[in-house]
Write a protein that holds these residues in place. Structure first.
Motif, short mmCIF file in Angstrom:
data_model
loop_
_atom_site.label_atom_id
_atom_site.label_comp_id
_atom_site.label_asym_id
_atom_site.label_seq_id
_atom_site.Cartn_x
_atom_site.Cartn_y
_atom_site.Cartn_z
N THR A 253 0.86 -1.18 0.00
CA THR A 253 0.00 0.00 0.00
C THR A 253 0.90 1.23 0.00
O THR A 253 1.87 1.30 0.77
CB THR A 253 -0.90 0.01 1.25
N PRO A 254 0.63 2.25 -0.84
CA PRO A 254 1.54 3.38 -0.98
C PRO A 254 1.94 4.05 0.33
O PRO A 254 3.11 4.43 0.50
CB PRO A 254 0.77 4.34 -1.89
N VAL A 255 0.99 4.18 1.28
CA VAL A 255 1.32 4.87 2.53
C VAL A 255 2.42 4.16 3.30
O VAL A 255 3.15 4.78 4.09
CB VAL A 255 0.05 5.02 3.41
N MET A 256 2.60 2.86 3.06
CA MET A 256 3.61 2.09 3.78
C MET A 256 5.02 2.35 3.26
O MET A 256 6.00 1.96 3.90
CB MET A 256 3.32 0.59 3.65
N HIS A 257 5.13 3.00 2.12
CA HIS A 257 6.43 3.14 1.47
C HIS A 257 6.77 4.59 1.17
O HIS A 257 7.52 4.87 0.22
CB HIS A 257 6.45 2.28 0.20
N ALA A 258 6.22 5.50 1.96
CA ALA A 258 6.47 6.93 1.78
C ALA A 258 6.75 7.58 3.13
O ALA A 258 6.27 7.11 4.17
CB ALA A 258 5.27 7.60 1.11
N LYS A 259 7.52 8.65 3.13
CA LYS A 259 7.83 9.35 4.37
C LYS A 259 6.58 10.05 4.89
O LYS A 259 5.76 10.55 4.12
CB LYS A 259 8.95 10.37 4.11
N THR A 260 6.44 10.09 6.20
CA THR A 260 5.24 10.63 6.83
C THR A 260 5.35 12.13 7.11
O THR A 260 6.43 12.71 7.09
CB THR A 260 4.97 9.90 8.16
N ARG A 261 4.21 12.74 7.41
CA ARG A 261 4.15 14.16 7.78
C ARG A 261 4.37 14.31 9.29
O ARG A 261 3.90 13.49 10.07
CB ARG A 261 2.77 14.74 7.42
N PRO A 262 5.07 15.36 9.70
CA PRO A 262 5.30 15.55 11.14
C PRO A 262 4.01 15.90 11.89
O PRO A 262 3.08 16.49 11.32
CB PRO A 262 6.30 16.71 11.20
N ILE A 263 3.98 15.52 13.17
CA ILE A 263 2.89 15.93 14.05
C ILE A 263 3.19 17.36 14.52
O ILE A 263 4.27 17.63 15.04
CB ILE A 263 2.79 15.01 15.29
N THR A 264 2.24 18.26 14.33
CA THR A 264 2.41 19.65 14.77
C THR A 264 1.32 20.09 15.74
O THR A 264 1.55 20.97 16.56
CB THR A 264 2.44 20.60 13.56
N ASP A 265 0.13 19.50 15.63
CA ASP A 265 -0.98 19.88 16.50
C ASP A 265 -1.28 18.74 17.47
O ASP A 265 -2.01 17.81 17.16
CB ASP A 265 -2.23 20.20 15.66
N PHE A 266 -0.70 18.85 18.67
CA PHE A 266 -0.85 17.79 19.65
C PHE A 266 -2.20 17.83 20.37
O PHE A 266 -2.54 16.90 21.09
CB PHE A 266 0.30 17.85 20.66
N ASP A 267 -2.95 18.91 20.18
CA ASP A 267 -4.26 19.03 20.82
C ASP A 267 -5.40 18.61 19.91
O ASP A 267 -6.56 18.63 20.32
CB ASP A 267 -4.49 20.49 21.28
N ASP A 268 -5.09 18.25 18.70
CA ASP A 268 -6.11 17.85 17.73
C ASP A 268 -6.82 16.59 18.22
O ASP A 268 -6.18 15.55 18.43
CB ASP A 268 -5.44 17.57 16.38
#
Length: 204
Positions: free
Chosen positions: A29-44
């Motif tokens: 699955t494509p999401v398994m083989h791509a770099k992820t986005r950083p977490i910026t909103d810890f209160d979400d």
């Protein structure tokens, strides 16, 4: 692997409980083989729901670690519930992880059977450093440092790899990778598409 009942650490707000089990995303699955986005909103609220669901999913799958990509979400966070070399149980959340490995004389490789919940049922030996230092933020955005030994060191490396788009099969030789896929295929009918929502099926 079983672990002591009392955890060494736990995330705040007891996000280890009350989540919903999600299907585990498979290799390919494509999401398994791509770099992820950083977490910026810890209160979400959606982020905190994700963490809760990841703990529930990891527990249902009898895993020791789970990355967000393994539930189809491209965010840089993983959860873990894993013993170290002294069998002390560690439970927590790491956001935006960075792993530092020993070098020179301090670097010692340890070979061990490694598997992945996203390729269920398959294991192959893989050598990794027996110690790892993981830095990042906890679920509230506080800076954290985790010193991992034994299985915990392997877990920290494995899950951080996931968030960089690397599955452990990428670190195997072609021959070992072929064996890994053959093992998975031989057991694939026991892990339905929505596993672990539907539990592992009995052997036929």
């Amino acid at each position: 692997m079983s672990a002591p009942q009392t955890p060494e650490t736990t995330p705040s707000g007891d996000l280890t409980e009350g989540g919903n089990v999600r299907p585990i995303t498979r290799w390919g699955t494509p999401v398994m083989h791509a770099k992820t986005r950083p977490i910026t909103d810890f209160d979400d609220p959606e982020f905190r729901t994700l963490v809760r669901d990841m703990f529930a999913t990891m527990k249902a799958a009898a895993g020791v670690g789970l990355a967000a990509t393994q539930v189809g979400v491209d965010l840089a966070v993983f959860v873990y519930d894993c013993p170290d070399a002294d069998e002390k149980r560690h439970v927590g959340v790491v956001c935006n992880p960075q792993v530092t490995l020993p070098e020179g004389r301090d670097r010692r490789l340890e070979s061990g059977e490694e598997g992945c919940l996203s390729l269920p049922g398959a294991y192959q030996p893989l050598s990794r450093p027996d110690k790892a230092t993981c830095t990042g933020q906890d679920v509230d955005g506080n800076d954290i440092t985790i010193l991992g030994t034994g299985l915990l060191a392997r877990c920290l490396q494995h899950e951080t790899d996931h968030l960089n788009g690397t599955v452990f099969g990428d670190r195997l030789s072609a021959r070992a990778r072929k064996k890994l896929y053959e093992q998975h295929e031989s057991l694939a009918d026991r892990y339905l598409e929505d596993w672990p929502i539907t539990p592992k099926q009995p052997a036929s």
